[in-house]
Design a protein around this motif. Structure first.
Motif, short mmCIF file in Angstrom:
data_model
loop_
_atom_site.label_atom_id
_atom_site.label_comp_id
_atom_site.label_asym_id
_atom_site.label_seq_id
_atom_site.Cartn_x
_atom_site.Cartn_y
_atom_site.Cartn_z
N ARG A 33 0.87 -1.18 0.00
CA ARG A 33 0.00 0.00 0.00
C ARG A 33 0.91 1.22 0.00
N ASP A 43 -5.65 3.27 10.53
CA ASP A 43 -6.48 2.16 10.06
C ASP A 43 -5.75 1.32 9.02
N ASP A 44 -5.03 1.97 8.10
CA ASP A 44 -4.26 1.23 7.10
C ASP A 44 -3.21 0.34 7.76
N ASN A 47 -4.93 -2.55 9.57
CA ASN A 47 -5.40 -3.57 8.63
C ASN A 47 -4.26 -4.45 8.15
N PHE A 50 -3.37 -6.76 10.94
CA PHE A 50 -4.40 -7.79 11.11
C PHE A 50 -4.25 -8.89 10.06
N ILE A 51 -3.99 -8.52 8.82
CA ILE A 51 -3.79 -9.51 7.75
C ILE A 51 -2.63 -10.43 8.10
#
Length: 82
Positions: A33, A43-44, A47, A50-51
């Motif tokens: 990203r 948030d990015d 995320n 989390f992945i």
């Protein structure tokens, strides 16, 4: 003939870059990203983390689910004479 791809083995990890982040697993780039003029926010980053966490826990979770299924089958087949 259908070919089913396998996932890249873990562990996976997030590498922060000057312009964003990349996710790698076993010496292979998985995803990335970049800001592309946009600001990467918390948030990015959450995320991406989390992945990676979910991917690295996958095999243990599948094994635990298998154990739970065996237990439920064993308990449901038990003959309880009360």
């Amino acid at each position: 003939m259908t070919v089913i791809a396998e996932r890249t083995p873990g562990p996976w990890y997030v590498l922060q870059t000057d312009h964003g982040f990349d996710i790698y697993g076993e010496n292979r780039h998985i995803a990335g990203r970049t800001g592309d003029g946009l600001t990467l926010d918390d948030d990015d980053r959450a995320n991406a983390a989390f992945i990676v966490r979910a991917t690295n826990a996958h095999d243990e979770l599948v094994a635990a689910l298998g154990d739970a299924c065996k237990y439920i089958e064993r308990v449901s087949n038990a003959n309880y004479n009360i």
